[in-house]
Design an enzyme around this catalytic site. Structure first.
Site, PDB file in Angstrom:
ATOM      1  N   SER A   4       0.889  -1.292  -0.026  1.00  0.00           N
ATOM      2  CA  SER A   4       0.163   0.020  -0.043  1.00  0.00           C
ATOM      3  C   SER A   4       0.652   1.287   0.005  1.00  0.00           C
ATOM      4  O   SER A   4       1.897   1.424   0.950  1.00  0.00           O
ATOM      5  CB  SER A   4      -0.816   0.075   1.087  1.00  0.00           C
ATOM      6  OG  SER A   4      -1.561  -1.189   1.452  1.00  0.00           O
TER       7      SER A   4
ATOM      8  N   HIS B   3      -3.973   0.499  -4.574  1.00  0.00           N
ATOM      9  CA  HIS B   3      -2.868  -0.408  -5.376  1.00  0.00           C
ATOM     10  C   HIS B   3      -3.078  -0.330  -6.917  1.00  0.00           C
ATOM     11  O   HIS B   3      -4.057   0.065  -7.466  1.00  0.00           O
ATOM     12  CB  HIS B   3      -3.249  -1.897  -4.889  1.00  0.00           C
ATOM     13  CG  HIS B   3      -3.061  -2.100  -3.486  1.00  0.00           C
ATOM     14  ND1 HIS B   3      -2.266  -2.994  -2.863  1.00  0.00           N
ATOM     15  CD2 HIS B   3      -3.719  -1.520  -2.443  1.00  0.00           C
ATOM     16  CE1 HIS B   3      -2.201  -3.012  -1.585  1.00  0.00           C
ATOM     17  NE2 HIS B   3      -3.449  -2.281  -1.359  1.00  0.00           N
TER      18      HIS B   3
ATOM     19  N   HIS C 174      -4.666  -9.903  -1.495  1.00  0.00           N
ATOM     20  CA  HIS C 174      -4.756 -10.579  -0.070  1.00  0.00           C
ATOM     21  C   HIS C 174      -5.598 -11.525   0.264  1.00  0.00           C
ATOM     22  O   HIS C 174      -6.687 -11.510  -0.522  1.00  0.00           O
ATOM     23  CB  HIS C 174      -5.069  -9.217   0.817  1.00  0.00           C
ATOM     24  CG  HIS C 174      -4.207  -8.033   0.607  1.00  0.00           C
ATOM     25  ND1 HIS C 174      -4.268  -6.953  -0.509  1.00  0.00           N
ATOM     26  CD2 HIS C 174      -3.053  -7.553   1.517  1.00  0.00           C
ATOM     27  CE1 HIS C 174      -3.351  -6.188  -0.261  1.00  0.00           C
ATOM     28  NE2 HIS C 174      -2.559  -6.293   1.084  1.00  0.00           N
TER      29      HIS C 174
ATOM     30  N   TYR D  61      -7.821 -11.721   2.413  1.00  0.00           N
ATOM     31  CA  TYR D  61      -9.083 -11.122   2.747  1.00  0.00           C
ATOM     32  C   TYR D  61      -9.850 -10.628   1.652  1.00  0.00           C
ATOM     33  O   TYR D  61     -10.949 -10.732   1.692  1.00  0.00           O
ATOM     34  CB  TYR D  61      -8.936 -10.003   3.735  1.00  0.00           C
ATOM     35  CG  TYR D  61      -8.203  -8.725   3.352  1.00  0.00           C
ATOM     36  CD1 TYR D  61      -8.780  -7.911   2.401  1.00  0.00           C
ATOM     37  CD2 TYR D  61      -6.873  -8.446   3.985  1.00  0.00           C
ATOM     38  CE1 TYR D  61      -8.079  -6.909   1.879  1.00  0.00           C
ATOM     39  CE2 TYR D  61      -6.275  -7.091   3.319  1.00  0.00           C
ATOM     40  CZ  TYR D  61      -6.722  -6.554   2.446  1.00  0.00           C
ATOM     41  OH  TYR D  61      -6.092  -5.400   1.824  1.00  0.00           O
ATOM     42  N   GLU D  62      -9.303 -10.793   0.697  1.00  0.00           N
ATOM     43  CA  GLU D  62     -10.253 -10.294  -0.885  1.00  0.00           C
ATOM     44  C   GLU D  62     -11.112 -11.595  -1.060  1.00  0.00           C
ATOM     45  O   GLU D  62     -12.262 -11.201  -1.274  1.00  0.00           O
ATOM     46  CB  GLU D  62      -9.492  -9.870  -1.846  1.00  0.00           C
ATOM     47  CG  GLU D  62      -8.732  -8.528  -1.642  1.00  0.00           C
ATOM     48  CD  GLU D  62      -7.706  -8.242  -2.644  1.00  0.00           C
ATOM     49  OE1 GLU D  62      -8.044  -7.741  -3.754  1.00  0.00           O
ATOM     50  OE2 GLU D  62      -6.532  -8.238  -2.427  1.00  0.00           O
TER      51      GLU D  62
ATOM     52  N   ALA E 123       2.652  -2.568   4.293  1.00  0.00           N
ATOM     53  CA  ALA E 123       2.153  -1.626   5.435  1.00  0.00           C
ATOM     54  C   ALA E 123       1.830  -2.442   6.561  1.00  0.00           C
ATOM     55  O   ALA E 123       1.159  -3.548   6.215  1.00  0.00           O
ATOM     56  CB  ALA E 123       1.160  -0.481   4.771  1.00  0.00           C
TER      57      ALA E 123
ATOM     58  N   MET F  29      -1.481  -7.721   6.931  1.00  0.00           N
ATOM     59  CA  MET F  29      -2.531  -8.667   6.344  1.00  0.00           C
ATOM     60  C   MET F  29      -1.883  -9.356   5.342  1.00  0.00           C
ATOM     61  O   MET F  29      -2.639  -9.596   4.350  1.00  0.00           O
ATOM     62  CB  MET F  29      -3.632  -7.773   6.131  1.00  0.00           C
ATOM     63  CG  MET F  29      -4.431  -7.147   7.239  1.00  0.00           C
ATOM     64  SD  MET F  29      -5.785  -6.322   6.580  1.00  0.00           S
ATOM     65  CE  MET F  29      -6.113  -5.385   8.159  1.00  0.00           C
ATOM     66  N   SER F  30      -0.544  -9.483   5.192  1.00  0.00           N
ATOM     67  CA  SER F  30      -0.143  -9.826   3.808  1.00  0.00           C
ATOM     68  C   SER F  30       1.163 -10.522   3.872  1.00  0.00           C
ATOM     69  O   SER F  30       1.482 -10.972   5.131  1.00  0.00           O
ATOM     70  CB  SER F  30       0.223  -8.859   2.706  1.00  0.00           C
ATOM     71  OG  SER F  30       1.194  -7.913   3.064  1.00  0.00           O
TER      72      SER F  30
ATOM     73  N   ASN G 299       1.094   2.816  11.523  1.00  0.00           N
ATOM     74  CA  ASN G 299       0.328   3.028  12.602  1.00  0.00           C
ATOM     75  C   ASN G 299       0.960   2.092  13.731  1.00  0.00           C
ATOM     76  O   ASN G 299       1.516   1.182  13.688  1.00  0.00           O
ATOM     77  CB  ASN G 299      -1.132   2.804  12.627  1.00  0.00           C
ATOM     78  CG  ASN G 299      -1.273   1.566  12.117  1.00  0.00           C
ATOM     79  OD1 ASN G 299      -1.066   1.154  10.907  1.00  0.00           O
ATOM     80  ND2 ASN G 299      -1.846   0.466  13.093  1.00  0.00           N
TER      81      ASN G 299
ATOM     82  N   HIS H  84      -8.284   2.152   6.821  1.00  0.00           N
ATOM     83  CA  HIS H  84      -7.472   1.911   5.779  1.00  0.00           C
ATOM     84  C   HIS H  84      -6.890   3.305   5.082  1.00  0.00           C
ATOM     85  O   HIS H  84      -5.880   3.594   4.588  1.00  0.00           O
ATOM     86  CB  HIS H  84      -8.423   1.205   4.875  1.00  0.00           C
ATOM     87  CG  HIS H  84      -7.550   0.845   3.399  1.00  0.00           C
ATOM     88  ND1 HIS H  84      -6.431   0.073   3.486  1.00  0.00           N
ATOM     89  CD2 HIS H  84      -8.164   1.178   2.195  1.00  0.00           C
ATOM     90  CE1 HIS H  84      -6.067   0.068   2.121  1.00  0.00           C
ATOM     91  NE2 HIS H  84      -7.032   0.428   1.447  1.00  0.00           N
TER      92      HIS H  84
END
Ligand code: HPA
Length: 264
Positions: free
Chosen positions: A25, A55, A77, A79-80, A107, A202-203, A226, A238
């Site tokens: 990201s 992206h 990812h 989660y997609e 990220a 998440m990746s 963060n 996000h």
């Protein structure tokens, strides 16, 4: 050779690729400076259909600082679509193009008080907290991939040397893979800290596993966007991730450019 690799060679030439680079990201700028064609993922059989904002679903194949690279502007990812092996055809294509090495970027949220938003972290190891694996269903014995030193000591040393030469701190740490797309709870972050995690995202972890399965040397760098949930008063979102990523991205780009200059 994969069908996608044949199409890429037709578009970008036959010379073998030296290095693959997957951009996370907000880290897309580097891709725009590759001297070569940008091929839409939609034209490459097996490549993911990306739906995450921020992206760039193109494969940039060409030279960067004299090194032949394949830069993936986006990743799918877990989660997609719930597929941990979503990047397998893309990484098989990278292998077919001849690349021995792969650098991943992402990220992430920090679990460590000394690693702050805008900082970078080099992954020395990871915790596959999801317990998901992109090799489930792989029928061959090659699925039993050793994960000791999965994050290449050789590539990490080269990245640290590049960071040092650029005067950019690059602490090493353990990255925890959480599926997303919801962020973690403060209790989950306390748990991950107890387990030895230094950052959460998440990746990346499924791609490290796939890379090792394919025999690629791999290393990964997080840009910290963060403090993880409960570790600061800042709201996590996000939009915030996308807004903060450029802070670390400029430093990451300098490290990668220096690394490429010294790559043989
Ligand atoms: N958690 C998970 N993924 C992330 C975070 C986070 O705090 N920040 C950026 N990606």
């Amino acid at each position: 050779m994969t069908e996608a690799a044949a199409l890429i060679r037709a578009a970008a030439g036959d010379a073998p690729v030296r290095l693959g680079l997957i951009l996370g990201s907000g880290l897309g700028h580097l891709a725009q400076t590759v001297n070569g064609p940008a091929i839409p993922y939609a034209d490459l059989p097996g490549f993911p259909h990306i739906g995450v904002s921020g992206h760039n679903p193109h494969l940039h194949v060409g030279t960067l600082h004299g090194i032949r690279v394949a830069v993936f502007g986006a990743r799918e990812h877990y989660y997609e679509n719930g597929n941990p092996a979503a990047m397998r055809p893309a990484l098989e294509t990278l292998k077919a193009l001849g690349a021995p090495d792969l650098i991943l970027t992402n990220a992430a949220g920090s679990l460590r008080p000394d690693i702050r938003p805008g900082d970078l972290m080099l992954l020395c190891d990871h915790i596959n907290y999801n317990g998901l694996n992109p090799l489930i269903g792989e029928p061959t014995d090659a699925r039993f991939v050793p994960m000791t030193d999965a994050h290449s000591p050789h590539l990490r040393a080269a990245l640290q040397a590049a960071a040092q030469a650029e005067g950019i701190p690059l602490p090493q740490g353990t990255y925890c893979w959480y599926s997303g797309p919801s962020f973690e709870t403060p209790a989950e972050i306390r748990m991950l800290k107890t387990l030895g995690g230094d950052a959460v995202g998440m990746s990346t972890v499924p791609e490290v596993i796939l890379a090792r399965f394919l025999g690629l040397n791999v290393a990964a760098i997080s840009t910290i966007t963060n403090m993880a949930a409960g570790l600061s008063d800042e709201a996590i979102s996000h939009a915030h991730t996308k807004a903060m990523a450029p802070l670390g991205a400029a430093k990451l780009e300098r490290i990668l450019r220096h690394f490429l200059t010294n790559l043989r």
